[in-house]
Design a protein around this motif. Sequence first.
Motif, PDB file in Angstrom:
ATOM      1  N   PHE A 168       3.573 -68.486 -47.227  1.00  0.00           N
ATOM      2  CA  PHE A 168       3.630 -67.306 -48.080  1.00  0.00           C
ATOM      3  C   PHE A 168       2.245 -66.713 -48.342  1.00  0.00           C
ATOM      4  CE2 PHE A 168       7.628 -69.498 -49.006  1.00  0.00           C
ATOM      5  CZ  PHE A 168       8.521 -68.453 -48.828  1.00  0.00           C
ATOM      6  N   VAL A 169       1.217 -67.555 -48.340  1.00  0.00           N
ATOM      7  CA  VAL A 169      -0.153 -67.041 -48.478  1.00  0.00           C
ATOM      8  C   VAL A 169      -0.490 -66.102 -47.325  1.00  0.00           C
ATOM      9  CG1 VAL A 169      -2.582 -67.703 -48.282  1.00  0.00           C
ATOM     10  CG2 VAL A 169      -1.095 -68.915 -49.869  1.00  0.00           C
ATOM     11  N   LEU A 170      -0.037 -66.458 -46.125  1.00  0.00           N
ATOM     12  CA  LEU A 170      -0.392 -65.708 -44.923  1.00  0.00           C
ATOM     13  C   LEU A 170       0.663 -64.686 -44.510  1.00  0.00           C
ATOM     14  CD1 LEU A 170      -1.689 -68.775 -42.876  1.00  0.00           C
ATOM     15  CD2 LEU A 170      -3.107 -66.997 -43.937  1.00  0.00           C
ATOM     16  N   ARG A 171       1.809 -64.699 -45.152  1.00  0.00           N
ATOM     17  CA  ARG A 171       2.953 -63.902 -44.710  1.00  0.00           C
ATOM     18  C   ARG A 171       2.641 -62.415 -44.543  1.00  0.00           C
ATOM     19  NH1 ARG A 171       7.173 -60.905 -47.022  1.00  0.00           N
ATOM     20  NH2 ARG A 171       9.115 -61.036 -45.807  1.00  0.00           N
ATOM     21  N   ASP A 172       1.948 -61.822 -45.480  1.00  0.00           N
ATOM     22  CA  ASP A 172       1.703 -60.383 -45.449  1.00  0.00           C
ATOM     23  C   ASP A 172       0.423 -60.001 -44.706  1.00  0.00           C
ATOM     24  OD1 ASP A 172       4.005 -59.823 -47.029  1.00  0.00           O
ATOM     25  OD2 ASP A 172       2.898 -60.488 -48.793  1.00  0.00           O
ATOM     26  N   ARG A 173      -0.497 -60.937 -44.567  1.00  0.00           N
ATOM     27  CA  ARG A 173      -1.779 -60.642 -43.921  1.00  0.00           C
ATOM     28  C   ARG A 173      -1.804 -61.033 -42.450  1.00  0.00           C
ATOM     29  NH1 ARG A 173      -6.366 -59.761 -47.268  1.00  0.00           N
ATOM     30  NH2 ARG A 173      -5.910 -59.877 -49.504  1.00  0.00           N
ATOM     31  N   LYS A 174      -1.278 -62.227 -42.157  1.00  0.00           N
ATOM     32  CA  LYS A 174      -1.361 -62.755 -40.791  1.00  0.00           C
ATOM     33  C   LYS A 174      -0.011 -63.392 -40.437  1.00  0.00           C
ATOM     34  CE  LYS A 174      -6.313 -63.753 -41.246  1.00  0.00           C
ATOM     35  NZ  LYS A 174      -6.771 -62.713 -40.302  1.00  0.00           N
ATOM     36  N   PRO A 175       0.970 -62.573 -40.050  1.00  0.00           N
ATOM     37  CA  PRO A 175       2.328 -63.081 -39.799  1.00  0.00           C
ATOM     38  C   PRO A 175       2.398 -64.198 -38.762  1.00  0.00           C
ATOM     39  CG  PRO A 175       2.326 -60.690 -39.927  1.00  0.00           C
ATOM     40  CD  PRO A 175       0.885 -61.110 -39.919  1.00  0.00           C
ATOM     41  N   ARG A 176       1.616 -64.075 -37.690  1.00  0.00           N
ATOM     42  CA  ARG A 176       1.662 -65.113 -36.649  1.00  0.00           C
ATOM     43  C   ARG A 176       1.130 -66.436 -37.191  1.00  0.00           C
ATOM     44  NH1 ARG A 176      -0.699 -63.679 -30.834  1.00  0.00           N
ATOM     45  NH2 ARG A 176       1.010 -62.159 -31.104  1.00  0.00           N
ATOM     46  N   ALA A 177       0.020 -66.390 -37.916  1.00  0.00           N
ATOM     47  CA  ALA A 177      -0.532 -67.604 -38.521  1.00  0.00           C
ATOM     48  C   ALA A 177       0.429 -68.161 -39.566  1.00  0.00           C
ATOM     49  CB  ALA A 177      -1.889 -67.308 -39.152  1.00  0.00           C
ATOM     50  N   ALA A 178       1.139 -67.273 -40.257  1.00  0.00           N
ATOM     51  CA  ALA A 178       2.106 -67.717 -41.260  1.00  0.00           C
ATOM     52  C   ALA A 178       3.222 -68.525 -40.619  1.00  0.00           C
ATOM     53  CB  ALA A 178       2.674 -66.509 -42.000  1.00  0.00           C
ATOM     54  N   ARG A 179       3.705 -68.063 -39.479  1.00  0.00           N
ATOM     55  CA  ARG A 179       4.766 -68.802 -38.788  1.00  0.00           C
ATOM     56  C   ARG A 179       4.269 -70.170 -38.316  1.00  0.00           C
ATOM     57  NH1 ARG A 179       5.880 -63.462 -36.988  1.00  0.00           N
ATOM     58  NH2 ARG A 179       4.613 -63.727 -35.110  1.00  0.00           N
ATOM     59  N   ALA A 180       3.035 -70.207 -37.844  1.00  0.00           N
ATOM     60  CA  ALA A 180       2.459 -71.492 -37.437  1.00  0.00           C
ATOM     61  C   ALA A 180       2.326 -72.428 -38.633  1.00  0.00           C
ATOM     62  CB  ALA A 180       1.096 -71.261 -36.784  1.00  0.00           C
TER      63      ALA A 180
END
Length: 246
Positions: A168-180
């Motif tokens: 959730f920290v990365l969800r809006d900024r870096k979607p690909r990193a968020a999925r990882a």
Amino acid sequence: MAQTLRPRPLNLWLYLGIPLATVVALLLLEMTSLDMNVADLFFDQSAGQFIGRHSYVLENILHDRVKQGVILFGLLSIVGFAASFVFKRLYGWRRELGYLVLALGLSTAFVTPLKQLTQVQCPWSLTEFGGKETYSKLLDVRPATDKPGLCWPGGHAATGFCLFALFFVLRDRKPRAARAALVMAFAAGSLLSLGRMMQGAHFLSHNIWTAVFCWTIALSCYYLVLYRPAMAHTPARTGAGLAQSR
């Protein structure tokens, strides 16, 4: 002018539907012997103990060192959040860092109170596995005992599943990193859960409940701290778009 950061639309039916379906499955699991059957797979009848009961890797590495690593990560998150009030380069991440501190804290703090409330025995304490305690399921009345259990939900599983917050920290900024990060958190929680099951410390359902709690906490904190529905459903305005609208 750079594009303004805005939250991606949030499908609550999906984000809440999966954990709710899991809760239903766990309640239905109460009517089966699956927990005991899975625990049996890790119990060595000839030795009279769980196969990982005294494993150095499971106890010292996967339990102690990993827990210490996540605690350190939590402390670094607090330091980062505090530093965002001082250093301009971190200012843009202040909300995310504050969210991370909150979500990690709540995702680990809920475990001990629930253990004390439910008093569920660990597999290694049960007569079926060489212990002295009587088995009871989560919704059963607890048998009389001199030593209440402290095994539901799975505490060590929260060490891994609390990292759902990184998604959730990365969800809006870096979607690909968020999925990882989501895959990493799920894998870490599952590995730590398996390790404790091999030691006889928890049943399968204990750890799945922990995953549900950690996901729900991470999602709730995201919705309250980071998500802005009005911004998520408003078309992004770029510098070119602003120029054309004038």
